[in-house]
Design a protein around this motif. Sequence first.
Motif, short mmCIF file in Angstrom:
data_model
loop_
_atom_site.label_atom_id
_atom_site.label_comp_id
_atom_site.label_asym_id
_atom_site.label_seq_id
_atom_site.Cartn_x
_atom_site.Cartn_y
_atom_site.Cartn_z
N ARG A 12 89.82 -65.17 157.07
CA ARG A 12 89.86 -65.96 158.30
C ARG A 12 91.28 -65.99 158.88
O ARG A 12 91.46 -65.88 160.10
CB ARG A 12 89.39 -67.39 158.03
CG ARG A 12 87.89 -67.51 157.81
CD ARG A 12 87.47 -68.97 157.67
NE ARG A 12 87.90 -69.75 158.82
CZ ARG A 12 87.97 -71.08 158.84
NH1 ARG A 12 87.68 -71.77 157.75
NH2 ARG A 12 88.36 -71.72 159.92
N THR A 34 81.32 -65.36 167.62
CA THR A 34 81.98 -66.65 167.80
C THR A 34 82.53 -67.13 166.46
O THR A 34 82.12 -66.66 165.40
CB THR A 34 80.99 -67.68 168.35
OG1 THR A 34 79.95 -67.87 167.37
CG2 THR A 34 80.36 -67.20 169.66
N ASP A 36 81.80 -69.71 164.84
CA ASP A 36 80.70 -70.18 164.00
C ASP A 36 79.94 -69.01 163.38
O ASP A 36 79.53 -69.07 162.21
CB ASP A 36 79.73 -71.04 164.82
CG ASP A 36 80.31 -72.41 165.17
OD1 ASP A 36 81.32 -72.79 164.54
OD2 ASP A 36 79.76 -73.08 166.06
N VAL A 37 79.73 -67.96 164.17
CA VAL A 37 79.02 -66.78 163.65
C VAL A 37 79.84 -66.10 162.56
O VAL A 37 79.32 -65.73 161.50
CB VAL A 37 78.71 -65.78 164.80
CG1 VAL A 37 78.25 -64.43 164.24
CG2 VAL A 37 77.65 -66.36 165.72
N GLU A 39 82.09 -67.47 160.65
CA GLU A 39 82.09 -68.33 159.47
C GLU A 39 80.78 -68.19 158.69
O GLU A 39 80.78 -68.12 157.46
CB GLU A 39 82.30 -69.79 159.89
CG GLU A 39 82.36 -70.77 158.73
CD GLU A 39 83.56 -70.57 157.82
OE1 GLU A 39 83.52 -71.07 156.68
OE2 GLU A 39 84.53 -69.90 158.23
N ALA A 40 79.67 -68.12 159.42
CA ALA A 40 78.36 -67.97 158.76
C ALA A 40 78.28 -66.63 158.03
O ALA A 40 77.76 -66.55 156.91
CB ALA A 40 77.24 -68.08 159.79
N ILE A 41 78.79 -65.57 158.66
CA ILE A 41 78.78 -64.25 158.03
C ILE A 41 79.62 -64.25 156.76
O ILE A 41 79.21 -63.74 155.71
CB ILE A 41 79.27 -63.18 159.03
CG1 ILE A 41 78.21 -62.93 160.10
CG2 ILE A 41 79.62 -61.87 158.31
CD1 ILE A 41 78.67 -62.07 161.24
N GLN A 43 80.49 -66.83 154.87
CA GLN A 43 79.91 -67.68 153.84
C GLN A 43 78.68 -67.06 153.21
O GLN A 43 78.53 -67.04 151.97
CB GLN A 43 79.55 -69.06 154.43
CG GLN A 43 80.75 -69.89 154.88
CD GLN A 43 81.61 -70.37 153.72
OE1 GLN A 43 81.20 -70.35 152.56
NE2 GLN A 43 82.82 -70.80 154.03
N GLU A 44 77.79 -66.53 154.04
CA GLU A 44 76.55 -65.94 153.51
C GLU A 44 76.83 -64.63 152.78
O GLU A 44 76.21 -64.33 151.75
CB GLU A 44 75.53 -65.73 154.64
CG GLU A 44 74.96 -67.02 155.19
CD GLU A 44 74.31 -67.88 154.11
OE1 GLU A 44 73.50 -67.35 153.33
OE2 GLU A 44 74.63 -69.08 154.06
N LYS A 47 78.25 -65.53 149.45
CA LYS A 47 77.21 -66.07 148.56
C LYS A 47 76.40 -64.94 147.94
O LYS A 47 76.14 -64.94 146.72
CB LYS A 47 76.31 -67.01 149.35
CG LYS A 47 75.24 -67.69 148.52
CD LYS A 47 74.43 -68.66 149.38
CE LYS A 47 73.34 -69.34 148.55
NZ LYS A 47 72.51 -70.26 149.39
N TRP A 91 72.25 -57.06 156.42
CA TRP A 91 73.63 -56.61 156.25
C TRP A 91 73.81 -55.14 156.59
O TRP A 91 74.89 -54.73 157.02
CB TRP A 91 74.11 -56.89 154.83
CG TRP A 91 74.12 -58.34 154.51
CD1 TRP A 91 73.23 -59.03 153.73
CD2 TRP A 91 75.04 -59.32 155.02
NE1 TRP A 91 73.54 -60.37 153.71
CE2 TRP A 91 74.64 -60.58 154.48
CE3 TRP A 91 76.15 -59.26 155.86
CZ2 TRP A 91 75.34 -61.75 154.78
CZ3 TRP A 91 76.84 -60.44 156.14
CH2 TRP A 91 76.43 -61.65 155.61
N GLN A 103 72.58 -55.71 164.60
CA GLN A 103 73.06 -56.92 165.25
C GLN A 103 74.16 -56.67 166.27
O GLN A 103 74.54 -57.56 167.01
CB GLN A 103 73.56 -57.91 164.18
CG GLN A 103 72.47 -58.30 163.20
CD GLN A 103 72.99 -59.17 162.07
OE1 GLN A 103 73.62 -60.20 162.31
NE2 GLN A 103 72.77 -58.76 160.84
#
Length: 597
Positions: A12, A34, A36-37, A39-41, A43-44, A47, A91, A103
């Motif tokens: 980041r 964005t 948020d997007v 950050e989601a990528i 984090q997921e 994981k 992915w 995507q």
Amino acid sequence: MPSYKAPIEDVRFILEDVLRIDRYNNLAGFADATPDVIEAILQEGAKLCEEVVAPLNLSGDQEGCTRNADGSVTTPKGFKEAYRAYSEGGWMGLSVPAEFGGQGLPHTLNTVMQEFISSANLAFGMYPGLTQGAIAALLVHGSAEQKTRYLPKMVEGAWTGTMNLTEPHCGTDLGLLKTKAVPNGDGSYAITGTKIFISAGEHDLAENIVHLVLARIEGAPAGTKGISLFVVPKFLVGEDGSLGERNAVSCGSLEHKMGIHGNATCVMNYDGAKGWLVGQENRGLNAMFVMMNEARLAVGVQGLAQSEVAYQNAAAYAKERLQGRALTGAASPDKPADPIIVHPDVRRNLMMIRAFNEAGRALALWAALSSDVAHRSEDAAERQAADDRLGLLTPVVKGVLTDLGFENAVRAQQVLGGHGYIAEWGMEQFVRDARIAMIYEGANGIQAMDLVGRKLPKDGGRALMAFMGEVEALCRESAADDAMNPYVEPLLKGLEQLQGATMWFMQNAMAKPDNAGAGATEYLHLMGLVALGYMWAKMAKAALAKKAEDGAASARMDAKLVTGRFFMERMMPEAGALGRRIKAGSEAMMAMPAEMF
């Protein structure tokens, strides 16, 4: 058992504060990325890699792949389920255009995921990695029919892809390849020959495998000018997309390797297999280079990834292992000995790895961002500048990040001492796995010659001059900032060595080409050192700014500034030695008769 934690915070910082990814919202796909997007990528993706893929690394290495009596290949236990999770998570198509099921997000984000998965399990990550390279080649050079027929299923993950270049008698010199293609009269060709070292050539993860194969059409010119590229599926594909009969392509054997045991490295036999021309006849290398350049950058990331996971496990061990006392007196008087993190030589190893990892990650993401700009910008000048930078950086990213990635895996192994040599701790696997990255997709000596022989003189040296000008500009801008002096002054000295070595080549390599060959690897590493130093200067500038605006981030930014100082004080001085080696020339290297070796 080793562990892995994706470096989300560092990624980041590089994306948001160093590269300022928000400034590229005008490019296709970037507006959707964005905060948020992203950050989601992160984090997921973390994981999946930490919880599903990483736990299979050690067991996959120990079990390996198995070739069955019918020629099929079984991957290690758990790989099929992990691959299904990877595919169902979308992915594979993270940066692929939406029209083919992807995507359409920046390739830069896919590069982040490549690092995470390569740290978690390098052997596993090669299955989707090769597929993404094949997708890239078909996107650029495939016909509309080929894109429609193959890409959606590949993006979905139902089918995987490979690239088939190497043959038993030729590796780098592809002009010697013998695999032949004979027209069938219906638009297809009969492909016959043997390819070796084919990663993910046969496996049980997907229902079909789409092979991209270099071959020579009967009557084609000799050498590289007579090579064409063909798409050769394991199962033939009907016009409605359904799978038909098995094609005449099979896995003859699996290679027995030093590392990456969880990946099926195959000898592939083509016995009149049906294939279809990709791109223009006799222009196969041009088409395959799309995939090769993608792969070279990805392999550079693999080197970084192994360095990162090795560092994490070495640092954790160093904080727990008790051995001896600190030179300055007992650091933990309540314990029988101090943790080895107190010893300067242990810290030297850890700091060298960490200083490389953070700068190497920034360099890889800068190259990935350059690729995005080169392919997505509507400004011709901007596209050209980005493409110049990408071409210059590709051999550096591949060669330097894999050379140093291996060295760092060895350094991390040293931190563990005897435990580093024992399989259950996982460190010796990182060493073995990291070693291949220096060899495949063009051995690093070839990367060095590509840089010196092709990339430096290309377009009158335009890319190199732009790179050196960019480094100089940052140094000039920061000259009045005392806090930047520890980063700028050593960087300028490194840049002077690079400029001097470049001038020496101009004066001495034309008349005596062996001088270029003799100093190419040192030049590759000299440019890599300056590029990594440039990344550290940019990171230091961003860290100082972040400290000023966000006090909560001070401790993390202070750690970055200290790590950057270590790089400049302990690693950048190597530029002087590299410069002197380059200027030593080739005389002593080439003087001894071959029979004396």
